[in-house]
Design an enzyme around this catalytic site. Structure first.
Site: not given
Length: 371
Positions: A25, A186, A213, A216
């Site tokens: 990542h 994003g 993603h 997070e």
């Protein structure tokens, strides 16, 4: 000059930087050398917040330590501004690879969003070609310097935009030319993977690897959607999966934990978590547990058997390296070389490679740690 290389650390008498590492990542636009930004910005007449490379490095670190993913992302306007030409992309990709090699990385996956690099006339394919040229140049330069490294591209679609199917098709079209995976990136909160179901359906029909993603800046719903709608083989960060764990009791080093269904699925299926401790602290991803390294649920997840991997996310914004992330984790949680090796083996097992290539990578890691 490369991104600041933090002082090496010895663990059990071994240089952490010398250990073979796997980076899963790592954002291209988050790993641009400040000195390169200054040079390229001068060439195109782009104003920077700081014109000295060291001062610019300080600026990135200070601006990124905001506690908000949205604010953190705003710093990328600076790096993206100098990544709009073929030469700029090729140079940055080349330096990115040589910086990985200098950090002891033997296999890396670099993620970036082609749709963000079209402001000066490049097509999506032009951008992919330029990055691949830079990667190959960087691999050759590293080899000439005595480092063996392989790097694949992960193409990211911006989740707040509407081009995910187009980027998915671009990724599949380039699967034999260096592109190994797909991602959405994003602002996470409010943009569930389910909104990109058409892209994920297409990728699944083409048997193309996906990481998403999730977990997070948003919670369990984002992780659930990444797995169900995105068919994610890995979770980008995924740190908030810890909120599906209920610590029932603690007795010394013994911790009794009750699993939620989602956490148990992620753990039992060995879905790799692409954890990035420094970045997770900067963006507030672990705010439910605290604000310091020792508050990060990394160790809890590791001890419970999750497939944890260690990553930098953005070397420039976090002013870090994989060496620094590993060394700080070792210091914080009293890890030894066996632990650090386990993190690399988890990453190797989750790499977007064939089973034969993953086995070769595992051998490289085992031999490197044995030495």
């Amino acid at each position: 000059m490369p991104i600041e290389q933090h002082a090496d650390t010895k663990l059990q008498g071994v240089s952490v930087r010398s250990l073979p590492k796997v980076s899963l990542h790592d954002h291209l636009d988050g790993g641009v050398r400040p000195a390169t930004i200054v040079e390229l910005a001068d060439e195109i007449g782009h104003a920077l917040p700081e014109t000295d490379a060291d001062d610019l490095a300080d600026w990135f670190e200070e601006q990124s330590d905001s506690g908000s993913l949205v604010d953190y992302i705003e710093t990328f306007e600076v790096t993206l501004a100098v990544m709009q030409t073929r030469d700029g992309l090729r140079r940055i990709a080349r330096e990115f690879v040589t910086d990985l090699a200098a950090d002891g990385v033997v296999y890396g996956e670099v993620r970036w969003a082609p749709e963000q690099h079209l402001l000066r006339g490049l097509s999506l394919q032009d951008a992919v070609d330029a990055v691949q040229e830079g990667i190959e140049e960087g691999e050759d330069a590293a080899e000439a310097d005595g480092h063996d490294i392989r790097v694949g591209q992960i193409l990211s679609a911006m989740r707040q935009e509407g081009r995910s199917l187009e980027i998915a098709q671009l990724a599949v079209a380039n699967r034999a030319r260096g592109v190994s995976g797909f991602d959405i990136a994003g602002p996470e909160d409010g943009f569930l993977p389910a909104q990109h179901r058409a892209a994920f359906d297409y990728l699944a029909s083409e048997f193309f690897p996906v990481t998403v993603h999730a977990g997070e800046a948003a919670g369990l719903d984002s992780i659930r959607s990444a797995i169900i709608d995105g068919r994610a083989l890995r979770l980008g960060h995924g740190v908030r999966i810890a909120s599906d764990l209920n610590v029932v009791s603690r007795a010394g080093e013994e911790v009794l934990v009750q699993f939620g269904d989602l956490a148990r699925w992620v753990r039992d299926r060995e879905i790799p978590l692409e954890l990035s401790p420094s970045s997770n602290l900067q963006t507030g991803a672990i705010e439910a547990w605290g604000t310091q390294w020792e508050d990060h649920p990394f160790d809890l997840l590791y001890q419970l058997g999750f497939s944890v991997t260690v990553n930098v996310d953005n070397r420039t914004q976090s002013r870090t390296s994989l060496t620094r992330e590993l060394a700080t984790l070792a210091e914080t949680f009293e890890y030894d070389l066996d632990d650090l090796q386990a993190f690399q083996l988890n990453a190797a097992a989750g790499a977007f490679l064939s089973v034969e290539e993953r086995e070769e990578l595992i051998e490289v890691i085992a031999e490197g740690f044995a030495r």
